[in-house]
Design a protein around this motif. Structure first.
Motif, short mmCIF file in Angstrom:
data_model
loop_
_atom_site.label_atom_id
_atom_site.label_comp_id
_atom_site.label_asym_id
_atom_site.label_seq_id
_atom_site.Cartn_x
_atom_site.Cartn_y
_atom_site.Cartn_z
N ARG A 5 0.82 -1.19 0.00
CA ARG A 5 0.00 0.00 0.00
C ARG A 5 0.86 1.25 0.00
O ARG A 5 2.03 1.22 0.33
CB ARG A 5 -0.91 0.03 1.25
CG ARG A 5 -1.90 -1.11 1.30
CD ARG A 5 -2.81 -0.94 2.49
NE ARG A 5 -3.74 -2.04 2.59
CZ ARG A 5 -3.97 -2.74 3.68
NH1 ARG A 5 -3.31 -2.48 4.77
NH2 ARG A 5 -4.84 -3.72 3.69
N ALA A 6 0.25 2.37 -0.37
CA ALA A 6 0.90 3.67 -0.29
C ALA A 6 -0.14 4.67 0.18
O ALA A 6 -1.31 4.36 0.30
CB ALA A 6 1.50 4.06 -1.64
N GLY A 7 0.27 5.91 0.42
CA GLY A 7 -0.67 6.95 0.79
C GLY A 7 -0.79 7.20 2.27
O GLY A 7 -1.56 8.05 2.70
N TYR A 8 -0.05 6.48 3.11
CA TYR A 8 -0.08 6.73 4.56
C TYR A 8 0.75 7.96 4.88
O TYR A 8 1.66 8.34 4.16
CB TYR A 8 0.48 5.53 5.31
CG TYR A 8 -0.41 4.33 5.31
CD1 TYR A 8 -1.50 4.26 6.18
CD2 TYR A 8 -0.17 3.26 4.46
CE1 TYR A 8 -2.32 3.14 6.20
CE2 TYR A 8 -0.98 2.14 4.47
CZ TYR A 8 -2.05 2.08 5.34
OH TYR A 8 -2.85 0.99 5.35
N ARG A 9 0.45 8.58 6.03
CA ARG A 9 1.19 9.75 6.46
C ARG A 9 2.18 9.44 7.56
O ARG A 9 2.97 10.30 7.94
CB ARG A 9 0.21 10.84 6.92
CG ARG A 9 -0.74 11.29 5.79
CD ARG A 9 -1.59 12.45 6.22
NE ARG A 9 -0.77 13.64 6.46
CZ ARG A 9 -1.27 14.79 6.91
NH1 ARG A 9 -2.58 14.88 7.19
NH2 ARG A 9 -0.49 15.82 7.10
#
Length: 224
Positions: A5-9
């Motif tokens: 996954r990607a898009g985490y802060r």
């Protein structure tokens, strides 16, 4: 290396052996079995020196320590890993609090990574028990990066998550692992050990003493 996954802060990146799973007795038994077959004995000092090493570096240490010049290092690595594999096939012994903490971090909306010196064929047993999607990135000891205490494994995990070090906290048990994560710029929580290793920001006697709130407090970037 695997990434899902990607898009985490923000992210929490975990070591595996001795941090999430109680695998050190398994490795000690496997290495000890090989040593006894050559009339050598495992000691606390040897266990400490093996902590945090990948399979090849650990075996190289044993070969140099005991002068096993006539034995093939790769064959010995394969023998030890097979003993560990047989134990993992019976089940992985998660440390108290590990599964609950992983679930809590997921509920908090944080990325969760695994950065381990263990080779991928053995990590696969842990991933199977953890369940699909438990880890957003997995970096293993045979992925081609310089081993801990080099920062390369943690830097690789952060690159795949597209996160800066200020948005990441690492959870480690060994001084080598702490040094690796600290050199990568992460905040570092050390679990186990009698005293914190250089580079550790927080130290807890056991993983069960750590909760998601404490980990979020160490993350420099906002997760809101």
């Amino acid at each position: 290396m695997a990434s899902q996954r990607a898009g985490y802060r923000a992210a929490v990146l975990f070591d595996l052996d001795g941090t999430l799973i109680d695998s050190e007795p398994v490795w000690a038994a496997a290495n000890g079995g090989l040593m006894r077959s050559r009339y050598a004995e495992m000691t606390d000092e040897i266990l400490q020196n093996l902590s945090g090493l990948d399979s090849t570096l650990a075996m190289r240490y044993l070969h140099e320590r005991f002068g096993w010049a006539g034995w093939d290092l790769a064959d010995d690595v394969a023998w030890v890993e097979e003993q560990v594999r047989q134990q993992y096939a019976k089940g992985v012994n998660w440390l108290p609090g590990a599964r609950d903490l992983l679930a809590a971090l997921r509920r908090e909306g944080l990325a969760v990574g695994l950065v381990t010196s263990t080779y991928r064929t053995l990590v696969a047993y842990v991933l199977a028990e953890a369940g699909a999607g438990c880890f957003d990135v997995v970096v293993c000891g045979d992925d081609g990066f310089a081993p801990k205490p080099d920062p390369a494994p943690y830097l690789a995990a952060m690159r795949h998550l597209e996160l800066p070090a200020s948005a990441c906290v690492a959870v480690e048990d060994s001084p080598r692992g702490v040094a690796s994560a600290a050199a990568a710029g992460c905040a570092v929580v050390q679990v186990r050990g009698h005293r914190p290793a250089p580079g550790a920001d927080r130290h807890f006697a056991a993983l069960a003493d750590v909760d998601a709130v404490q980990l979020r407090e160490l993350i420099g970037a906002s997760v809101h």
